[in-house]
Design a protein around this motif. Structure first.
Motif, mmCIF file in Angstrom:
data_model
loop_
_atom_site.group_PDB
_atom_site.id
_atom_site.type_symbol
_atom_site.label_atom_id
_atom_site.label_comp_id
_atom_site.label_asym_id
_atom_site.label_seq_id
_atom_site.Cartn_x
_atom_site.Cartn_y
_atom_site.Cartn_z
ATOM 1 N N ILE A 127 8.880 4.722 -8.026
ATOM 2 C CA ILE A 127 8.153 5.209 -9.057
ATOM 3 C C ILE A 127 7.117 4.092 -9.441
ATOM 4 N N CYS A 128 5.833 4.476 -9.409
ATOM 5 C CA CYS A 128 4.928 3.426 -9.910
ATOM 6 C C CYS A 128 4.805 2.144 -9.280
ATOM 7 N N SER A 129 5.097 0.995 -9.667
ATOM 8 C CA SER A 129 4.856 -0.189 -8.964
ATOM 9 C C SER A 129 6.155 -0.474 -8.224
ATOM 10 N N GLY A 130 7.270 0.371 -8.152
ATOM 11 C CA GLY A 130 8.391 0.189 -7.284
ATOM 12 C C GLY A 130 7.917 0.030 -5.968
ATOM 13 N N ALA A 131 6.907 0.868 -5.515
ATOM 14 C CA ALA A 131 6.484 0.720 -3.962
ATOM 15 C C ALA A 131 6.266 -0.652 -3.612
ATOM 16 N N PHE A 132 6.222 -1.487 -4.493
ATOM 17 C CA PHE A 132 5.924 -3.096 -3.829
ATOM 18 C C PHE A 132 7.371 -3.463 -3.589
ATOM 19 N N ALA A 133 8.318 -3.065 -4.146
ATOM 20 C CA ALA A 133 9.658 -3.602 -3.655
ATOM 21 C C ALA A 133 9.957 -2.899 -2.005
ATOM 22 N N LEU A 134 9.655 -1.518 -2.124
ATOM 23 C CA LEU A 134 9.856 -0.937 -0.784
ATOM 24 C C LEU A 134 8.990 -1.408 0.292
ATOM 25 N N ALA A 135 7.687 -1.808 0.027
ATOM 26 C CA ALA A 135 6.942 -2.442 1.102
ATOM 27 C C ALA A 135 7.219 -3.884 1.308
ATOM 28 N N GLY A 136 7.781 -4.764 0.401
ATOM 29 C CA GLY A 136 8.222 -5.965 0.287
ATOM 30 C C GLY A 136 9.540 -6.217 1.275
ATOM 31 N N ALA A 137 10.245 -4.847 1.263
ATOM 32 C CA ALA A 137 11.542 -4.843 2.237
ATOM 33 C C ALA A 137 10.999 -4.457 3.502
ATOM 34 N N GLY A 138 9.901 -3.913 3.781
ATOM 35 C CA GLY A 138 9.315 -3.511 5.118
ATOM 36 C C GLY A 138 9.507 -2.019 5.456
ATOM 37 N N LEU A 139 10.092 -1.293 4.497
ATOM 38 C CA LEU A 139 10.498 0.157 4.748
ATOM 39 C C LEU A 139 9.302 0.902 4.747
ATOM 40 N N TYR A 151 -2.734 0.044 -9.057
ATOM 41 C CA TYR A 151 -2.235 -1.167 -8.218
ATOM 42 C C TYR A 151 -2.534 -0.576 -6.827
ATOM 43 N N ALA A 152 -3.070 0.626 -6.581
ATOM 44 C CA ALA A 152 -3.406 0.904 -5.177
ATOM 45 C C ALA A 152 -3.929 -0.148 -4.342
ATOM 46 N N ASP A 153 -5.024 -0.816 -4.737
ATOM 47 C CA ASP A 153 -5.812 -1.770 -3.678
ATOM 48 C C ASP A 153 -4.973 -2.657 -3.461
ATOM 49 N N LEU A 154 -4.159 -3.237 -4.492
ATOM 50 C CA LEU A 154 -3.393 -4.620 -4.271
ATOM 51 C C LEU A 154 -2.305 -4.148 -3.522
ATOM 52 N N LEU A 155 -1.669 -3.041 -3.460
ATOM 53 C CA LEU A 155 -0.785 -2.738 -2.579
ATOM 54 C C LEU A 155 -1.190 -2.775 -0.993
ATOM 55 N N ALA A 156 -2.300 -1.953 -0.990
ATOM 56 C CA ALA A 156 -3.088 -2.072 0.412
ATOM 57 C C ALA A 156 -3.499 -3.532 0.975
ATOM 58 N N ARG A 157 -3.992 -4.362 -0.164
ATOM 59 C CA ARG A 157 -4.157 -5.680 0.492
ATOM 60 C C ARG A 157 -2.945 -6.521 0.868
ATOM 61 N N ARG A 158 -2.135 -6.550 -0.013
ATOM 62 C CA ARG A 158 -0.548 -7.476 0.294
ATOM 63 C C ARG A 158 -0.170 -6.728 1.391
ATOM 64 N N TYR A 159 -0.012 -5.514 1.525
ATOM 65 C CA TYR A 159 0.860 -5.110 2.791
ATOM 66 C C TYR A 159 -0.101 -4.064 3.844
ATOM 67 N N PRO A 160 -0.969 -4.574 4.465
ATOM 68 C CA PRO A 160 -1.835 -3.979 5.274
ATOM 69 C C PRO A 160 -1.285 -2.892 6.232
ATOM 70 N N ARG A 161 -0.031 -3.144 6.587
ATOM 71 C CA ARG A 161 0.656 -2.083 7.615
ATOM 72 C C ARG A 161 0.876 -0.734 6.588
ATOM 73 N N VAL A 162 0.957 -0.803 5.327
ATOM 74 C CA VAL A 162 1.361 0.441 4.711
ATOM 75 C C VAL A 162 0.038 1.472 4.410
ATOM 76 N N ARG A 163 0.122 2.597 4.848
ATOM 77 C CA ARG A 163 -0.919 3.741 4.666
ATOM 78 C C ARG A 163 -0.970 4.027 3.288
ATOM 79 N N VAL A 164 -1.807 3.185 2.372
ATOM 80 C CA VAL A 164 -1.719 3.619 1.203
ATOM 81 C C VAL A 164 -2.968 4.708 0.669
ATOM 82 N N ASP A 165 -2.188 5.771 0.011
ATOM 83 C CA ASP A 165 -2.862 6.920 -0.381
ATOM 84 C C ASP A 165 -2.959 6.826 -2.051
ATOM 85 N N PRO A 166 -4.163 6.586 -2.536
ATOM 86 C CA PRO A 166 -4.106 6.114 -3.984
ATOM 87 C C PRO A 166 -4.598 7.550 -4.607
#
Length: 364
Positions: A127-139, A151-166
């Motif tokens: 939920i919300c910023s919890g996606a950063f934990a999932l992304a940080g675990a590589g899931l 946070y969508a732009d930051l998530l995409a920049r920090r984890y470029p392998r994630v297909r972020v849909d904001p």
């Protein structure tokens, strides 16, 4: 037509979305220092409260922390839990409602727990910023995911392998589920109840929560005017109420606009401002939603259900149902007639795929 909740998940069969939920009803939600209690409250309200009015096995919720004991929360209070990361990793459903700092990496201990839960077949939700934990675990590598628009732009920049849909409220990829802000997290929790127990029970939970029974995950996060602010918005609300009572009829933008006493162009503009979507996408979503209870509780043929909820052909109905639910109406029905064991049914060939793209009539 409505945006699908997610593309086919590489790690889970598409039909898993429609299956009756797992026999193991354990749910673990992560508590972390500095969190808002509303974040855990969302999960507790949906999965933690007993529901004796339902003749089903309800969920078994545990609030977990990286270190068992007191967890300081916003406002100077503390939440106390005896459950740690071992309990989190052992749950069938794991929910991360946020992270303490979106600029920091999740702890190695949390990463290990999340990866272990995923390897063991858990479905993991943020939920919300919890996606950063999932992304940080590589899931989320190579997967579609969302988070709060802030946070969508930051998530995409920090984890470029994630297909972020904001632009969506939530995404369901079977084994991984992500949502936008806290209210969208509530939508995703109710969506998960719908996956496990069907539309009737999910709608009853939503009524208890005094929220809409379902919001399409593809709906926009940000709406220009979410609360009616003028008489035009009241007219939009009136046309929506009328449309819900006439879903089985051929409905066009022109008919809806006439109910609101507006021109087509004015109606489209005000509808998008009030709902965050188009009238056609909204109608298709409502019709798919209306069909769920019929599939779950009746033996009415799919062809008749399609006509009952307003689709102009079974082919069109199957197409829109598949895009929204990632399975077919027949597979969805079988899942709720079977025992509570996830099925590996692939989406059957229920008919040719009609043309893509919305038209002026929602039945097409």
């Amino acid at each position: 037509m409505p945006r699908p909740l997610a593309p086919p998940a590489p790690l889970a069969p598409a039909a898993r979305r429609a299956a009756s939920g797992p026999v193991d009803r354990s749910v673990a939600v992560l508590a972390y220092p500095g969190m808002s209690v509303f974040e855990t409250g969302i999960v507790t309200e949906v999965f933690g409260l007993p529901r004796p009015e339902f003749d089903v096995d309800w969920y078994d919720l545990r609030v977990c922390a990286e270190r068992p004991g007191p967890v300081p929360v916003v406002g100077g209070a503390a939440l106390h839990t005896p459950y740690g990361l071992d309990a989190l990793a052992a749950a069938r459903t794991v929910i991360v409602p946020g992270v303490p700092d979106v600029a920091a990496e999740p702890s190695p201990e949390l990463v290990t727990a999340l990866r272990r839960a995923h390897r063991q077949g858990a479905r993991i939700m943020s939920i919300c910023s919890g996606a950063f934990a999932l992304a940080g675990a590589g899931l989320l590598d190579g997967r579609r995911a969302t988070t709060h628009w802030q946070y969508a732009d930051l998530l995409a920049r920090r984890y470029p392998r994630v297909r972020v849909d904001p632009d969506v409220l939530y995404l369901d990829e079977g084994d991984l589920l992500t949502s936008a802000g806290s209210a969208a997290g509530l939508d995703l929790c109710v969506h998960l109840v719908r996956r496990d127990h069907g539309a009737a029970i999910a709608n009853a939970v939503a009524r208890r929560l005094v929220i809409p029974p379902h919001r399409d995950g593809g709906q926009a996060q940000f709406i220009e005017a979410p609360v009616p602010a003028d008489p035009d918005d009241d007219r939009i609300a009136g046309s929506i109420t009328w449309a819900l009572a006439h879903l089985g009829e051929p409905l066009t933008v022109a008919r809806l606009a006439a109910q609101a006493h507006m021109s087509d162009r004015t109606y489209l503009r005000h509808f998008a401002r009030a709902t965050g979507t188009s009238p056609i996408r909204w109608l298709v979503d409502q019709r798919v939603r209306a069909s769920l209870a019929l599939l779950e509780t009746t033996d009415v043929p799919v062809e008749r259900i399609a006509a009952t909820v307003g689709f102009d052909s079974p082919v069109t109905y199957r197409h829109h149902f598949g895009r929204a639910m990632r399975t077919s109406p027949s597979a969805y029905r079988r899942a709720f007639r079977a025992t509570a064991t996830p099925r590996d049914d692939a989406m059957p060939g229920d008919g040719a795929t009609p043309r893509d793209g919305a038209t002026d009539q929602a039945g097409a």
